[in-house]
Every structure is written in structure tokens, then in C-alpha cells.
Design a protein around this motif. Structure first.
Motif: not given
Length: 103
Positions: A40, A42, A47
Motif C-alpha cells: 500500500m 498513501a 491511497v
């Protein structure tokens, strides 16, 4: 801006400039690493999450050194059975510093 990476069977939340100790990697001190297992990224309200990994995302890091953690002492005992076992363990680690996140 931060990212979640996976290395050594563990997941880490990282930012640029951060130092962390990960499971031992085969790299010499001063070498550049590219970690491509990014779960991930962000950046403020943006995001991006992978399924399970993000395509084309990578994290650059510099190896600061290799070392071993403090000793962990393991003591097992069965009461009234005359059984005691002593054991110790020191885990190897690689200390890295995050230099960049791209994705």
C-alpha cells in the motif's frame, strides 16, 4: 507519504528517512536495496492498495549495517518432575534506511 512493505515474512509501515531493522538480507553495508513487495502507498488522501501487491511500486533503501538482537532467554520447567531446560536465541537483522518511495 508512507507505504506498507513486506519483507522477511513481516509487514512494515515506513516513511522516507526512517531507519528500521528487518530480517537478515544478503546485502553489504552501504549497498542500495530495491524492495518491490509494496502492499500500500498513501499520500495524503490518495491511497493505493494492491491485490495483494502494487504493480510498479518500489521502495529504495540503503543498508546501514548487519547485526544481532539482544539475547532472548528461554526457560522451561515442569514442577515436581525434576525437568529444567535453558535455551537462548539471538536473531540476525539488517538495519536499513528508507531513501525513496515510488509508485
Amino acid at each position: 507519504m508512507y507505504a506498507v512493505i513486506k519483507t522477511g515474512g513481516k509487514q512494515y509501515r515506513i516513511k522516507v528517512g526512517e531507519k528500521l531493522k528487518v530480517e537478515r538480507l544478503d546485502a553489504e553495508e552501504g549497498n542500495e536495496l530495491v524492495i518491490d513487495q509494496v502492499l500500500m502507498i498513501a499520500d495524503g488522501d490518495n491511497v493505493s492498495m494492491g491485490k495483494p501487491l502494487l504493480e510498479g511500486a518500489k521502495v529504495n533503501a540503503t543498508v546501514l549495517g548487519q547485526g544481532r538482537h539482544d539475547k532472548i532467554r528461554i526457560f522451561k520447567m515442569r514442577r515436581r518432575k525434576h525437568y529444567q531446560k535453558h535455551q537462548g536465541h539471538r536473531q540476525n537483522y539488517t538495519e536499513i534506511q528508507i531513501t525513496g518511495i515510488t509508485g
